[in-house]
Scaffold this motif. Structure first.
Motif, PDB file in Angstrom:
ATOM      1  N   LEU A   1      49.808  45.723  45.151  1.00 41.27           N
ATOM      2  CA  LEU A   1      48.611  45.318  44.427  1.00 41.27           C
ATOM      3  C   LEU A   1      47.385  45.914  45.104  1.00 41.27           C
ATOM      4  CD1 LEU A   1      47.181  43.131  42.591  1.00 41.27           C
ATOM      5  CD2 LEU A   1      47.607  41.533  44.456  1.00 41.27           C
TER       6      LEU A   1
ATOM      7  N   VAL B   1      40.068  39.177  39.515  1.00 41.50           N
ATOM      8  CA  VAL B   1      41.500  39.099  39.239  1.00 41.50           C
ATOM      9  C   VAL B   1      41.964  37.657  39.203  1.00 41.50           C
ATOM     10  CG1 VAL B   1      43.777  39.837  40.038  1.00 41.50           C
ATOM     11  CG2 VAL B   1      41.774  41.186  40.633  1.00 41.50           C
TER      12      VAL B   1
ATOM     13  N   ILE C   1      45.405  35.431  39.353  1.00 42.99           N
ATOM     14  CA  ILE C   1      46.827  35.484  39.678  1.00 42.99           C
ATOM     15  C   ILE C   1      47.475  34.237  39.075  1.00 42.99           C
ATOM     16  CG2 ILE C   1      48.530  35.487  41.544  1.00 42.99           C
ATOM     17  CD1 ILE C   1      46.319  36.925  43.250  1.00 42.99           C
TER      18      ILE C   1
ATOM     19  N   ARG D   1      41.032  40.951  34.961  1.00 37.27           N
ATOM     20  CA  ARG D   1      42.390  41.435  35.154  1.00 37.27           C
ATOM     21  C   ARG D   1      43.295  40.253  35.432  1.00 37.27           C
ATOM     22  NH1 ARG D   1      43.463  45.152  40.396  1.00 37.27           N
ATOM     23  NH2 ARG D   1      45.724  45.343  40.268  1.00 37.27           N
TER      24      ARG D   1
ATOM     25  N   ILE E   1      47.155  39.063  36.706  1.00 41.98           N
ATOM     26  CA  ILE E   1      48.415  39.411  37.349  1.00 41.98           C
ATOM     27  C   ILE E   1      49.337  38.211  37.222  1.00 41.98           C
ATOM     28  CG2 ILE E   1      49.471  39.793  39.621  1.00 41.98           C
ATOM     29  CD1 ILE E   1      46.919  41.480  40.222  1.00 41.98           C
ATOM     30  N   ARG E   2      50.553  38.467  36.737  1.00 34.94           N
ATOM     31  CA  ARG E   2      51.479  37.358  36.544  1.00 34.94           C
ATOM     32  C   ARG E   2      52.686  37.509  37.457  1.00 34.94           C
ATOM     33  NH1 ARG E   2      50.945  33.952  32.301  1.00 34.94           N
ATOM     34  NH2 ARG E   2      49.626  35.463  31.233  1.00 34.94           N
TER      35      ARG E   2
ATOM     36  N   ILE F   1      55.673  40.751  40.586  1.00 33.98           N
ATOM     37  CA  ILE F   1      54.631  40.927  39.572  1.00 33.98           C
ATOM     38  C   ILE F   1      55.284  41.449  38.301  1.00 33.98           C
ATOM     39  CG2 ILE F   1      52.590  42.265  38.924  1.00 33.98           C
ATOM     40  CD1 ILE F   1      51.685  42.161  41.831  1.00 33.98           C
TER      41      ILE F   1
ATOM     42  N   GLU G   1      53.430  41.329  35.299  1.00 37.75           N
ATOM     43  CA  GLU G   1      52.356  41.772  34.415  1.00 37.75           C
ATOM     44  C   GLU G   1      51.116  42.027  35.247  1.00 37.75           C
ATOM     45  OE1 GLU G   1      51.213  38.883  31.393  1.00 37.75           O
ATOM     46  OE2 GLU G   1      49.267  39.886  31.163  1.00 37.75           O
ATOM     47  N   ASP G   2      50.414  43.106  34.951  1.00 40.39           N
ATOM     48  CA  ASP G   2      49.147  43.409  35.610  1.00 40.39           C
ATOM     49  C   ASP G   2      48.291  44.083  34.550  1.00 40.39           C
ATOM     50  OD1 ASP G   2      47.019  44.294  37.131  1.00 40.39           O
ATOM     51  OD2 ASP G   2      48.252  45.084  38.761  1.00 40.39           O
ATOM     52  N   SER G   3      47.461  43.287  33.886  1.00 43.83           N
ATOM     53  CA  SER G   3      46.773  43.840  32.722  1.00 43.83           C
ATOM     54  C   SER G   3      45.256  43.648  32.829  1.00 43.83           C
ATOM     55  CB  SER G   3      47.299  43.182  31.447  1.00 43.83           C
ATOM     56  OG  SER G   3      47.189  41.787  31.555  1.00 43.83           O
TER      57      SER G   3
END
Ligand code: ADP
Ligand code: MG
Length: 228
Positions: free
Chosen positions: A30, A38, A40, A213, A215-216, A222, A224-226
């Motif tokens: 990351l 961001v 999380i 942004r 982050i899942r 991780i 998802e990072d969208s």
């Protein structure tokens, strides 16, 4: 070229051994650049707190590297980590963690006092931080004389008064009602627009929706990072 504020490289975290071994993070990478915001996200047990502890220099990875504002945390001892933490990170907790029977102003001045900054300068900077979070008219109030949302805004002022590289928030609205949640998120929006770097841990969609942004995490990875 300035270093990213957060640079996490293939980090793993393992707790325990043998039968009780838990792989809480399984290769997380990351990068967060200056000015980013961001969120999380992840279900309970997905590794959010573990990642937060590493980002916050409260714990170190089992494997992989983590650079905070260009500083590699590898080989730093407890004392060195605490210095890095105090200089580069402003923490915001779910439970505010303000000192009771101390005014909002004194609470916000505290990290500057630890940093050895003199009285008059300290006071000026703390007042400016409280003004930024919309509490210029509450500086002499003690925590128990403030609403939950106001207390959390004092905590935000305390987190930003040292001008840290990163504001790191763990479920900052977890104890707040809808109205106070909105007030605190509005403050974070303003700070983000002013160029602060924010990483916020949450399981609430409406909170994550404010970030730029998302982050899942699922099972320590991780997924998802969208960017919105
Ligand atoms: P979250 O904050 O997303 O709920 P955590 O990071 O707290 O997730 O936990 C991730 C996994 O690591 C979970 O399976 C949890 O039980 C385990 N875990 C967390 N902390 C410890 C610890 N100190 N010792 C052993 N296992 C831990
Ligand atoms: Mg947690």
């Amino acid at each position: 070229m300035t270093a990213p504020v957060l640079d996490v490289r293939d980090v793993t975290k393992v707790y325990g051994q043998g039968e009780t071994r838990v792989r809480a993070l399984r290769g997380v990478s990351l990068r967060v650049e200056r000015g980013d915001y961001v969120a999380i996200m992840g279900q309970s047990g997905s590794g959010k707190s573990t990642l937060m502890n590493i980002l916050g220099c409260l714990d170190v990875p089992t494997e992989g590297r983590y650079l905070l504002d260009g500083n590699d945390v590898r080989h730093l001892d407890e004392h060195q980590l605490s210095i890095l933490r105090n200089r580069r990170i402003g923490f915001i907790f779910q439970s505010f963690n303000l000192i009771p029977r101390m005014s909002a102003l004194a609470n916000v001045e505290l990290p500057l006092a630890y940093g050895g900054i003199k009285g008059a300068v300290r006071r000026k900077r703390a007042l400016a931080a409280l003004d930024l979070v919309g509490l210029a008219d509450r500086v002499e109030h003690e925590p128990n004389e403030l609403s939950g949302g106001q207390q959390q805004r004092v905590a935000v002022a305390r987190a930003l008064v040292t001008s840290p590289a990163l504001l790191l928030a763990d479920e900052p609205t977890g104890n707040l009602d809808t109205r106070s949640t909105r007030d605190v998120l509005d403050v974070l929006d303003r700070l983000s627009r002013a160029g602060r770097t924010i990483a916020l841990i949450t399981h609430e969609d409406e909170v994550a929706a404010r970030a730029r942004r998302v982050i899942r995490l699922v099972d320590g990875e991780i997924v998802e990072d969208s960017v919105r």
